[in-house]
Design a protein around this motif. Structure first.
Motif, mmCIF file in Angstrom:
data_model
loop_
_atom_site.group_PDB
_atom_site.id
_atom_site.type_symbol
_atom_site.label_atom_id
_atom_site.label_comp_id
_atom_site.label_asym_id
_atom_site.label_seq_id
_atom_site.Cartn_x
_atom_site.Cartn_y
_atom_site.Cartn_z
ATOM 1 N N PHE A 230 0.833 -1.201 0.000
ATOM 2 C CA PHE A 230 0.000 0.000 0.000
ATOM 3 C C PHE A 230 0.872 1.257 0.000
ATOM 4 N N GLN A 231 1.948 1.258 0.769
ATOM 5 C CA GLN A 231 2.820 2.416 0.841
ATOM 6 C C GLN A 231 3.436 2.737 -0.513
ATOM 7 N N GLN A 232 3.708 1.715 -1.321
ATOM 8 C CA GLN A 232 4.247 1.947 -2.664
ATOM 9 C C GLN A 232 3.240 2.666 -3.564
ATOM 10 N N SER A 233 1.957 2.548 -3.231
ATOM 11 C CA SER A 233 0.902 3.133 -4.074
ATOM 12 C C SER A 233 0.693 4.615 -3.821
ATOM 13 N N ALA A 234 1.254 5.138 -2.729
ATOM 14 C CA ALA A 234 1.087 6.547 -2.368
ATOM 15 C C ALA A 234 -0.390 6.955 -2.277
ATOM 16 N N GLY A 235 -1.242 6.009 -1.948
ATOM 17 C CA GLY A 235 -2.666 6.307 -1.787
ATOM 18 C C GLY A 235 -3.440 6.428 -3.077
ATOM 19 N N LYS A 236 -2.784 6.232 -4.226
ATOM 20 C CA LYS A 236 -3.449 6.429 -5.524
ATOM 21 C C LYS A 236 -4.329 5.251 -5.933
ATOM 22 N N LEU A 237 -4.306 4.168 -5.150
ATOM 23 C CA LEU A 237 -5.107 2.992 -5.477
ATOM 24 C C LEU A 237 -6.155 2.709 -4.417
ATOM 25 N N LEU A 238 -6.468 3.714 -3.603
ATOM 26 C CA LEU A 238 -7.473 3.587 -2.555
ATOM 27 C C LEU A 238 -8.849 3.863 -3.158
ATOM 28 N N LEU A 239 -9.734 2.885 -3.095
ATOM 29 C CA LEU A 239 -11.066 3.024 -3.680
ATOM 30 C C LEU A 239 -11.949 3.954 -2.853
ATOM 31 N N ASN A 240 -12.782 4.702 -3.542
ATOM 32 C CA ASN A 240 -13.812 5.505 -2.886
ATOM 33 C C ASN A 240 -15.086 4.659 -2.863
ATOM 34 N N VAL A 241 -15.309 3.990 -1.754
ATOM 35 C CA VAL A 241 -16.418 3.044 -1.644
ATOM 36 C C VAL A 241 -17.637 3.728 -1.049
ATOM 37 N N THR A 242 -18.788 3.534 -1.693
ATOM 38 C CA THR A 242 -20.050 4.048 -1.170
ATOM 39 C C THR A 242 -20.958 2.869 -0.825
ATOM 40 N N LYS A 243 -21.973 3.136 -0.025
ATOM 41 C CA LYS A 243 -22.886 2.072 0.397
ATOM 42 C C LYS A 243 -24.325 2.495 0.155
ATOM 43 N N SER A 244 -25.122 1.578 -0.394
ATOM 44 C CA SER A 244 -26.547 1.792 -0.573
ATOM 45 C C SER A 244 -27.260 0.539 -0.071
ATOM 46 N N GLY A 245 -27.937 0.655 1.045
ATOM 47 C CA GLY A 245 -28.519 -0.524 1.668
ATOM 48 C C GLY A 245 -27.416 -1.443 2.150
ATOM 49 N N ASP A 246 -27.425 -2.675 1.661
ATOM 50 C CA ASP A 246 -26.387 -3.640 2.031
ATOM 51 C C ASP A 246 -25.331 -3.802 0.948
ATOM 52 N N VAL A 247 -25.393 -2.974 -0.087
ATOM 53 C CA VAL A 247 -24.501 -3.124 -1.239
ATOM 54 C C VAL A 247 -23.458 -2.009 -1.262
ATOM 55 N N TYR A 248 -22.205 -2.397 -1.484
ATOM 56 C CA TYR A 248 -21.101 -1.440 -1.613
ATOM 57 C C TYR A 248 -20.760 -1.268 -3.090
ATOM 58 N N SER A 249 -20.298 -0.073 -3.447
ATOM 59 C CA SER A 249 -19.967 0.220 -4.845
ATOM 60 C C SER A 249 -18.717 1.090 -4.908
ATOM 61 N N ALA A 250 -17.964 0.921 -5.997
ATOM 62 C CA ALA A 250 -16.777 1.748 -6.218
ATOM 63 C C ALA A 250 -16.471 1.795 -7.706
ATOM 64 N N THR A 251 -15.974 2.940 -8.166
ATOM 65 C CA THR A 251 -15.548 3.112 -9.546
ATOM 66 C C THR A 251 -14.075 3.510 -9.555
ATOM 67 N N PHE A 252 -13.319 2.859 -10.431
ATOM 68 C CA PHE A 252 -11.880 3.087 -10.509
ATOM 69 C C PHE A 252 -11.528 3.591 -11.897
ATOM 70 N N ASP A 253 -10.946 4.796 -11.996
ATOM 71 C CA ASP A 253 -10.542 5.395 -13.269
ATOM 72 C C ASP A 253 -9.045 5.190 -13.496
ATOM 73 N N ILE A 254 -8.696 4.813 -14.703
ATOM 74 C CA ILE A 254 -7.272 4.644 -15.037
ATOM 75 C C ILE A 254 -7.062 4.924 -16.513
ATOM 76 N N GLY A 255 -5.920 5.530 -16.859
ATOM 77 C CA GLY A 255 -5.612 5.846 -18.247
ATOM 78 C C GLY A 255 -4.389 5.116 -18.741
ATOM 79 N N LEU A 256 -4.389 4.745 -20.013
ATOM 80 C CA LEU A 256 -3.235 4.146 -20.695
ATOM 81 C C LEU A 256 -2.728 5.131 -21.721
ATOM 82 N N ALA A 257 -1.426 5.419 -21.709
ATOM 83 C CA ALA A 257 -0.862 6.397 -22.625
ATOM 84 C C ALA A 257 -0.668 5.796 -24.010
ATOM 85 N N SER A 258 -0.824 6.618 -25.024
ATOM 86 C CA SER A 258 -0.632 6.137 -26.395
ATOM 87 C C SER A 258 0.391 7.008 -27.101
#
Length: 258
Positions: A230-258
């Motif tokens: 985790f320390q190698q990630s500098a916090g850039k891979l920490l998910l923003n998790v939300t909860k609705s009822g009993d279900v958790y959700s998260a979206t992860f954005d990432i780009g590939l250079a061309s």
């Protein structure tokens, strides 16, 4: 214990990101040529001595203010438990041989994959996104007591909007590692990006108070601050998790250079 503690990449500097945008080869934003990144060659930067050099420096400074909106992410070790099962499925909770669903809090995980060119981000379709993780009690499929099983593994190809969606469970924990999910993105047959996703400690504590996680408790759990990966990630891979009822959700954005 998962021995995935060897770093295979590093976080790119802002300058290096801009250099990637200017290149002509296809490169993964945070992990192109991991071996090279781990031991970069020293470089010498000359001071501007001409009007052309001054103009170039000004152009680079301007570009630094127009970085694309998709996120640069660091590569992390694959770990010992990746198996290319080629399970094309969105709901990865079950073992395909038995149909038995691994119990745990439902987690809807959405990857948004982009291609980066200059200062623009465009959706990257057709990229293969693999995920694999442990179950609520810290057991990996295909390993030890779960040998031969394939729960909590699978891949999806990104659609026209760059999205690859999975229904899984909130991962459990095992000694020596913070709570995490492994993933691999393969935009082509010859290129790949591998890393891990992490979870907020406070949310994990709440989840682990529920069954079946509560069978194991949290005594001996490794928190993010004590996990070297985790320390190698500098916090850039920490998910923003939300909860609705009993279900958790998260979206992860990432780009590939061309």
């Amino acid at each position: 214990m998962d021995s995935d503690d060897a770093q295979i990449g590093r976080i790119l500097s802002r300058r290096e990101v801009l250099a990637l945008f200017g290149g002509s080869s296809v490169a993964l934003l945070a992990a192109c040529a991991p071996g090279a990144l781990a031991s970069p060659s020293p470089t010498v930067t000359a001071q501007p001595t001409s009007a052309a050099a001054t103009t170039s420096a000004a152009t680079s400074a301007a570009a630094a203010t127009t970085l694309p909106s998709c996120i640069v992410r660091p590569a992390l070790t694959e770990g010992p438990y990746f198996i290319d099962e080629k399970l094309n499925r969105s709901d990865i909770r079950s073992d395909p041989a038995t149909g038995a669903v691994r119990p745990g809090a439902i987690l809807n995980l959405n990857f948004l994959v982009s291609r980066v060119s200059g200062s623009a981000c465009t959706a990257l379709s057709g990229a293969m996104v693999d995920v694999w993780q442990c179950d609520a009690l810290g057991v990996y499929p295909g390993v030890g007591s779960a040998s031969g099983q394939k729960f909590l593994r699978g891949f999806q190809n990104t659609d026209a909007s760059g999205s690859a969606k999975f229904m899984t469970i909130y991962p459990g924990w095992y000694q020596g590692r913070a709570v995490h999910i492994h993933f691999k993105i393969r935009p082509t047959a010859s290129s790949e990006f591998t890393s891990q996703l992490f979870f907020d400690d406070a949310i994990s504590t709440q989840v682990f108070a529920q069954a079946p996680y509560s069978q194991k408790g949290t005594q001996g759990i490794t928190r993010n601050a004590s996990d070297g990966i985790f320390q190698q990630s500098a916090g850039k891979l920490l998910l923003n998790v939300t909860k609705s009822g009993d279900v958790y959700s998260a979206t992860f954005d990432i780009g590939l250079a061309s």
